[in-house]
Every structure is written in structure tokens, then in C-alpha cells.
Scaffold this active site. Structure first.
Site, PDB file in Angstrom:
ATOM      1  N   CYS A   1       1.130  -0.665   0.226  1.00  0.00           N
ATOM      2  CA  CYS A   1       0.070   0.046  -0.273  1.00  0.00           C
ATOM      3  C   CYS A   1       1.035   1.030  -0.540  1.00  0.00           C
ATOM      4  O   CYS A   1       0.376   2.569  -0.311  1.00  0.00           O
ATOM      5  CB  CYS A   1      -1.062  -0.254   1.346  1.00  0.00           C
ATOM      6  SG  CYS A   1      -2.445  -0.812   1.082  1.00  0.00           S
TER       7      CYS A   1
ATOM      8  N   HIS B   1      -3.489   7.974   3.106  1.00  0.00           N
ATOM      9  CA  HIS B   1      -3.494   5.878   2.105  1.00  0.00           C
ATOM     10  C   HIS B   1      -5.649   5.464   2.546  1.00  0.00           C
ATOM     11  O   HIS B   1      -5.450   5.856   3.716  1.00  0.00           O
ATOM     12  CB  HIS B   1      -2.998   4.950   2.696  1.00  0.00           C
ATOM     13  CG  HIS B   1      -3.942   3.980   2.358  1.00  0.00           C
ATOM     14  ND1 HIS B   1      -4.028   3.273   1.125  1.00  0.00           N
ATOM     15  CD2 HIS B   1      -2.874   1.898   2.799  1.00  0.00           C
ATOM     16  CE1 HIS B   1      -4.260   1.771   1.292  1.00  0.00           C
ATOM     17  NE2 HIS B   1      -3.564   1.558   2.092  1.00  0.00           N
TER      18      HIS B   1
ATOM     19  N   ASN C   1      -9.442  -0.289  -0.722  1.00  0.00           N
ATOM     20  CA  ASN C   1      -8.370   0.207  -0.467  1.00  0.00           C
ATOM     21  C   ASN C   1      -7.965  -0.016  -1.432  1.00  0.00           C
ATOM     22  O   ASN C   1      -8.375  -1.851  -1.787  1.00  0.00           O
ATOM     23  CB  ASN C   1      -7.896  -0.081   0.754  1.00  0.00           C
ATOM     24  CG  ASN C   1      -6.896  -0.635   0.864  1.00  0.00           C
ATOM     25  OD1 ASN C   1      -6.046   0.007  -0.095  1.00  0.00           O
ATOM     26  ND2 ASN C   1      -6.262  -0.918   1.905  1.00  0.00           N
TER      27      ASN C   1
END
Ligand code: UT7
Length: 323
Positions: free
Chosen positions: A113, A250, A280
Site C-alpha cells: 500500500c 492512504h 482500499n
């Protein structure tokens, strides 16, 4: 001195939108649980013919268009992804082929990520080292292809998509007023590997594997790690949260975003939140969120922006830049 400034941004999303209600038919979950615990209302899921490479290439084309540039103007492509089309070659070289780039070089970065922040920081060094003039930095993922769709603790969380920016070397004065990247801080700690990983790989299992996450454990570390690297960037730049115009985090969990912003002293109205629409999307989440806020007119030239991400490894990082 040389600064690395973003001169174009683009995104690409799969055609198919999957709302929470659709997932209620697959696993024992509810729209209410997903929204309350994560903030996610829907995600995009790649269909036939849509891959990390195709989405990444489309986002890159859109970024080039928005910069008013062509692929001939690009010296290097860095793709952040954990869901490459093939074990090798790097998906970045497949994107290079689609875009028609025959000079320069292209490669992938794997920091899950945090990949887009790691890729931006790498591109920044190539630009400031005068090795290249312009870099296409892409975050593209198809996490839907590594999810266990029977595991409700993970399959409701992730989505597919891509975002890309063109980073360009420009002249700066070495001051906080400069346009471009002003500070970066990257971290990793491999001791946390088993909290978030994929249980397959060419060397271990000769399979692709599925994502496994101890969500509560990741949650426990996330806020501390995120706020550490963001504070480090504030310190490098010699500024505080009050100077910031936008916080682009994020998009893993709305509660993590809210708690991090609160701990850092960043006001709610400065936080860009897109998790409700995208879920996500791992390495694509920061450029997707950035593009949304640029395209809807929130982010304007001269704005000071903090990016951050945290994910598998663990890896985590933050970056301060002026638009
Ligand atoms: O991008 C990479 C970084 N990743 C992250 O930052 C993710 C970090 N973690 C999280 O965001 C959260 O921990 C989750 C969203 C994954 C989970 O939220 P939570 O509030 O930590 O829930 P939990 O894991 O403590 O689970 C609470 C309950 C459990 O039931 P019991 O044991 O209390 O009966 C779970 O089994 O919720 C249950 N549960 C679900 N219920 C309905 C877990 N997943 C679901 C689901 N639907 N999809």
C-alpha cells in the site's frame, strides 16, 4: 536546486462497481458493518480484459494528456504494484510497450500500500540526480484477483484501480515556497510480515496465493506509524500542520484516517477521503485520492499537500509537496 514537481495526473477505474449490498450475497456481512467499521460504500472490481497493466496504462495516458505531454517526453516509468500481470517481466515494461515508449527505462516497485510513496521518492532522486527529466509514476492494482472471496474479514475491504502522475524536474530555490516534493520519509519493518501478506509466491508455493490480514493488529500499529512519518516530514520542512492545505492519506479505513488526522492536529476539512467510493486500492489509493481532489478543484496551484501510506511488510511513508 532541482525540485520534482507534478505536472499531470490521471486515473483509471474498472467498469464494474460493487456496492456493499452485493457482498451481503457472497459472505456473512452487512452494509451497516462495512460502512461503520471502514467507511467503504462501494469498490470497483476489474472484469475480463481489465488488468493492472491495462488500468495503469490508461491512467498514464490520462496523466500525459493532463500534462499536455506525449510518451516521447518521458524518460522513465515506475509502477507501484503488488498485483503484477506476470511474475516477470515488470508490469511497468508492459505499460511501456502499450504506450509506445522505446527509449528510457521502466520497472516495478513492490511496497504494497505504500508503493506509490516509495515510487515517488525513487523518482524524486532520479530527477534531482539529473539522470532523467520526466518520470511517469503509476500506482495500479487488481487486489480483487488475490482476495479470498469467502473471507469476509478481507474481501469487503479492497478494490481495483490506478492513478498516475508525471513528475518533472524544475528549478527551485531550496525554500519551502518551492513547487514540488519538499520532504519524504520512508520506513519498513519486516518483523510484521505475518500480519498482512499473500500466502503464495513463485519461490515458496509456485502459486499466486491469497491475501491474509490480521486487521485488528494492523489497525493497532497504523496510526502510530503514519503519524511518525508525517511528523518527520513536518520536521524536515520546518513547518507544522497549520501550514498544510491538504492531507491526502492512504485509504484503508476511515477510522484510521480520522484518528491519524486528529493526532497530527490536521483539521477535518483538510482531509481528502475517497474510501467510500474506491475502497482500499493499495498502491493506487493515494494517486486516486489526489486526482479526485485536483479534478474537483479543491487542490490548487501553490497548495501544500501531505501524502502518506502504510501497508504490508510493514512499509510506511509520507511525502510533503507543493502543487
Ligand atoms: O492497506 C493496508 C493496511 N490495512 C489496514 O490498515 C487495515 C487495518 N484494519 C482495519 O481497518 C480493521 O481492523 C478492519 C476493518 C479490518 C476490521 O475492523 P475491526 O473494528 O478491527 O473489527 P475486528 O477485526 O475487531 O472484528 C470485529 C467483529 C468480529 O466479530 P466478533 O469476533 O466480535 O464476533 C469479526 O468477526 O466483526 C466481525 N467481522 C465482520 N462482521 C461483518 C469481521 N469482518 C466482518 C464483516 N462483516 N465483513
Amino acid at each position: 536546486m532541482i525540485r520534482s514537481a507534478i505536472c499531470g495526473i490521471g486515473i483509471a477505474l474498472p467498469e464494474r462497481v460493487v456496492k456493499n449490498a452485493e457482498l451481503e450475497k457472497i459472505v456473512k456481512t452487512s452494509d451497516e458493518w462495512i460502512v461503520q467499521r471502514t467507511g467503504i460504500r462501494q469498490r470497483y472490481v476489474a472484469g475480463e480484459g481489465e488488468t493492472t497493466v491495462s488500468l495503469g496504462a490508461q491512467a498514464a495516458r490520462n496523466a500525459l494528456d493532463s500534462a499536455g505531454l506525449s510518451i516521447k517526453d518521458i524518460d522513465c516509468i515506475i509502477l507501484a504494484t503488488s498485483t503484477a500481470d506476470h511474475t516477470f517481466p515488470a508490469s511497468a515494461t508492459e505499460i511501456q510497450k502499450i504506450l509506445g515508449m522505446t527509449l528510457g527505462f521502466a520497472f516495478d516497485i513492490q511496497a504494497v500500500c505504500s508503493g506509490f510513496i516509495f515510487a515517488l521518492a525513487t523518482a524524486d532522486l532520479y530527477l534531482r540526480g539529473e539522470m532523467v527529466k520526466r518520470v511517469l509514476v503509476i500506482g495500479s492494482e487488481t487486489f480483487s484477483r488475490i482476495l479470498n472471496w469467502k473471507d469476509r474479514t478481507t474481501c469487503v475491504l479492497f478494490g481495483d484501480g490506478a492513478g498516475a502522475v508525471v513528475l518533472e524536474a524544475i528549478e527551485g530555490r531550496g525554500a519551502i515556497q518551492d513547487q514540488g516534493i519538499l520532504a519524504s520519509k520512508l520506513r519498513s519493518d519486516g518483523r510484521h510480515m505475518e500480519k498482512l501478506y499473500v500466502d503464495g509466491g513463485p519461490s515458496m508455493t509456485q502459486t499466486t496465493g491469497h491475501l491474509r490480514m490480521e486487521g485488528r493488529e494492523v489497525f493497532k500499529y497504523a496510526i502510530g506509524m503514519i503519524t511518525d512519518v508525517v511528523d518527520a516530514c513536518f520536521n524536515i520542512a520546518g513547518i507544522g500542520p497549520e501550514s498544510l492545505d491538504w492531507f491526502v492519506p492512504h485509504q484503508a479505513n476511515k477510522r484510521i484516517i480520522d484518528a491519524s488526522a486528529r493526532k497530527l492536529g490536521i483539521a477535518d476539512e483538510k482531509v481528502v477521503v475517497t474510501i467510500g467510493e474506491h475502497g482500499n486500492t493499495s498502491a493506487a489509493s493515494v494517486p486516486l485520492a489526489l486526482a479526485v481532489a485536483v479534478n474537483d478543484g479543491r487542490i490548487r496551484k501553490g497548495d501544500l499537500i501531505m501524502l502518506e501510506a502504510m501497508g504490508g511488510g510493514f512499509t510506511w511513508g509520507a511525502m510533503l509537496l507543493r502543487w
